[in-house]
Design an enzyme around this catalytic site. Structure first.
Site, mmCIF file in Angstrom:
data_model
loop_
_atom_site.group_PDB
_atom_site.id
_atom_site.type_symbol
_atom_site.label_atom_id
_atom_site.label_comp_id
_atom_site.label_asym_id
_atom_site.label_seq_id
_atom_site.Cartn_x
_atom_site.Cartn_y
_atom_site.Cartn_z
ATOM 1 C CG HIS A 125 -91.841 30.513 26.727
ATOM 2 N ND1 HIS A 125 -90.708 29.751 26.893
ATOM 3 C CD2 HIS A 125 -91.962 30.725 25.398
ATOM 4 C CE1 HIS A 125 -90.167 29.517 25.708
ATOM 5 N NE2 HIS A 125 -90.903 30.088 24.782
ATOM 6 C CG ASP A 127 -90.873 26.876 29.747
ATOM 7 O OD1 ASP A 127 -91.322 27.914 29.200
ATOM 8 O OD2 ASP A 127 -91.232 25.729 29.403
ATOM 9 C CG ASP A 157 -87.829 29.232 22.341
ATOM 10 O OD1 ASP A 157 -88.795 29.867 22.795
ATOM 11 O OD2 ASP A 157 -87.880 28.031 22.018
ATOM 12 C CD GLU A 191 -93.500 27.648 24.358
ATOM 13 O OE1 GLU A 191 -93.792 27.559 23.148
ATOM 14 O OE2 GLU A 191 -92.370 27.357 24.806
ATOM 15 C CD GLU A 192 -89.536 25.674 24.882
ATOM 16 O OE1 GLU A 192 -89.939 24.846 24.043
ATOM 17 O OE2 GLU A 192 -88.971 26.723 24.560
ATOM 18 C CG ASP A 218 -96.506 34.196 22.247
ATOM 19 O OD1 ASP A 218 -95.456 34.533 22.834
ATOM 20 O OD2 ASP A 218 -97.060 33.105 22.433
#
Length: 479
Positions: A125, A127, A157, A191-192, A218
């Site tokens: 991801h 974001d 992350d 995603e967050e 993932d």
């Protein structure tokens, strides 16, 4: 010689992408693959610098998700242009289809030469969560390199995975790579904050097209070093299942009053006693489940005597091992459903007895249990009819993906890890943290899934990371 960590991430992704089609009865990493592999043993200095600078540039774009539906759309649009600029070959290759989904998520379909082979998927991801300058040694979106580390929100992350996947595909394409097996790359942009506009829409799109995946990969667990002092070697955990989740709101309603004449029990007192009972009465230990047994027994011989004897005979020493695992907050999360009191709200004035008190309890459900079982256990532990239970959100644990010798996705990941880190033992695990919504949404309908982050962490950084005390940084070099 130290190897740049960004290069290791990219090399791992390259190995994962460049694997041959194999039957269930043939080795995943045979002589044919070694002869045909286009993976370089070393990257050129120019490629190394380019990888590092590409990650720095990605970190400098503040693709922040604030809450569901609220993102830094300017930064997300900029990031879309940035990956087009940094990875031009990916976007101009004829057998790669790129789609923008939900305005800012990116879905790549890489068509292989053999359509009979079931495709797989790589997830990441773009974001990140918000970050203020407080607590950071450098500005969080600087991408600054200092003392062997690259600092910035997203280095762990999850822009490291985004850039490693795209960088590996770019480098393979310039080496005339054509895959036999088709695969997808799904990069969510929210995603967050639940993944409603990114992962869910990509999932719906693929399901509408009838896509069935062999496996997906993932972000997830790590390579852990020096966390267990007596363990001889580092170990990597490939998560083959996701814990379930149950968020409860506990509520107590009483008659309001004045603090000058309080009743025997107040709404706050009743609720405090209830949540205290939940904290003091943990959910049952599930150490006996087969997945954890397999992981423990696989590591058993890496411990010195007499620990190796104990771990090789769990049928006899289960109570001892159980108590030992419960004594550490990380291993405790592996053996049971965890209970966390995360919010408590009551009262409006110092001398007023509140009519209502509320608390939020977050359960992360072990795969051996269900939402309904945990809910019933919680009610029995509280054992007070004055406490109301309201389910805010819930989902059962995912089925456990296979990790035996015939499990294509797991064995591919295992061999990829060990080809780069030959000293590492690889074991299956259940992710103790709730995994990304992008993974959850897609994997609930698309067969086998595995979660792994190709990062190596030691005890103190790992503890700090899980306690959210450190800013994000990634090593430039591996010692």
């Amino acid at each position: 010689m130290a190897r740049p960590h960004i290069c290791v991430l990219t090399l791992a992704a390259m190995l994962l992408l460049d694997f041959p089609a194999v039957s269930r009865s043939t080795a995943l990493w045979g002589k044919e693959h070694r002869r045909a592999s286009r993976i370089p043993s070393e990257f050129s200095q120019e490629e190394r610098v380019a990888m590092k600078e590409a990650l720095k540039g990605a970190i400098q774009i503040p693709t922040v998700s604030f809450k569901p539906g609220k993102f830094n759309t300017t930064a997300l649009a900029e990031f879309g242009g940035y990956i087009r600029k940094v990875f031009p070959t990916v976007f101009k290759t004829s057998f790669i289809q790129h789609e923008v989904v939900g305005e800012y998520s990116h879905l790549f379909t890489v068509r292989g030469s053999d359509p009979s082979l079931q495709p797989y998927m790589l997830l990441a991801h773009t974001d990140v969560v918000p970050a203020s300058d407080h607590g950071w040694e450098v500005p969080p979106f600087s991408g600054l390199e200092r003392d062997g580390f690259i600092y910035g929100r997203g280095t762990l992350d999850n822009k490291n995975s985004v850039m490693a996947i795209l960088q590996s595909l770019e480098l393979l394409l310039v080496r005339n790579y054509i895959p036999r097996r088709s695969f997808f790359i799904a990069l969510g942009h929210d995603e967050e904050v639940l993944g409603t506009y990114g992962a869910e829409k990509m999932s719906a799109l693929l399901q509408a097209r009838g896509v069935q995946l062999a496996f997906l990969v993932d972000e997830g667990a790590f390579i852990i070093d020096d966390f267990i002092s007596s363990l001889k070697k580092p170990f990597a955990m490939i998560s083959v299942s996701e814990k379930g989740s149950l968020k409860l709101m506990l509520q107590v309603n009483t008659t309001p009053g004045h603090s000058s004449a309080p009743p025997k029990e107040t709404s706050i007192g009743i609720l405090a006693a209830a949540v205290s009972r939940l904290e003091q009465t943990p959910m049952p230990n599930m150490l006996g489940d087969e997945l954890l047994k397999m992981a423990v027994q696989q590591l058993a011989n890496e411990f010195p005597f007499p620990i190796n004897i104990v771990l090789n005979n769990l049928w006899l020493f289960w109570p001892l091992v159980s108590r030992l695992m419960e004594s550490n907050f990380l291993s405790n999360a592996l053996v049971r459903t965890t209970t966390s009191i995360t919010m408590f709200n009551a009262g409006v004035k110092a001398n007023v007895l509140p009519a209502m008190a509320q608390a939020i309890v977050d359960f992360r459900i072990h795969p051996a249990q269900t939402v309904q079982e945990v809910l019933e256990l919680a009610k029995n532990i509280v054992a007070d009819d004055r406490v109301q239970f309201h389910v805010l959100s819930a989902f059962d644990p995912l089925p456990i993906s296979p990790s035996d010798d015939q499990a294509l996705g797991y064995q591919l990941l295992r061999q990829t890890i060990q080809s780069i880190f030959p000293e590492v033992e690889v074991v299956p695990a259940v992710a103790p943290l709730r995994l990304p919504r992008s993974s959850s949404t897609l994997s609930r309908s698309m067969l086998w899934r595995h979660w792994f982050s190709n990062l190596r962490v030691e005890e103190d950084p790992l503890r700090n990371l899980l306690k959210c005390r450190l800013p994000e940084l990634i090593p430039k070099d591996l010692g």
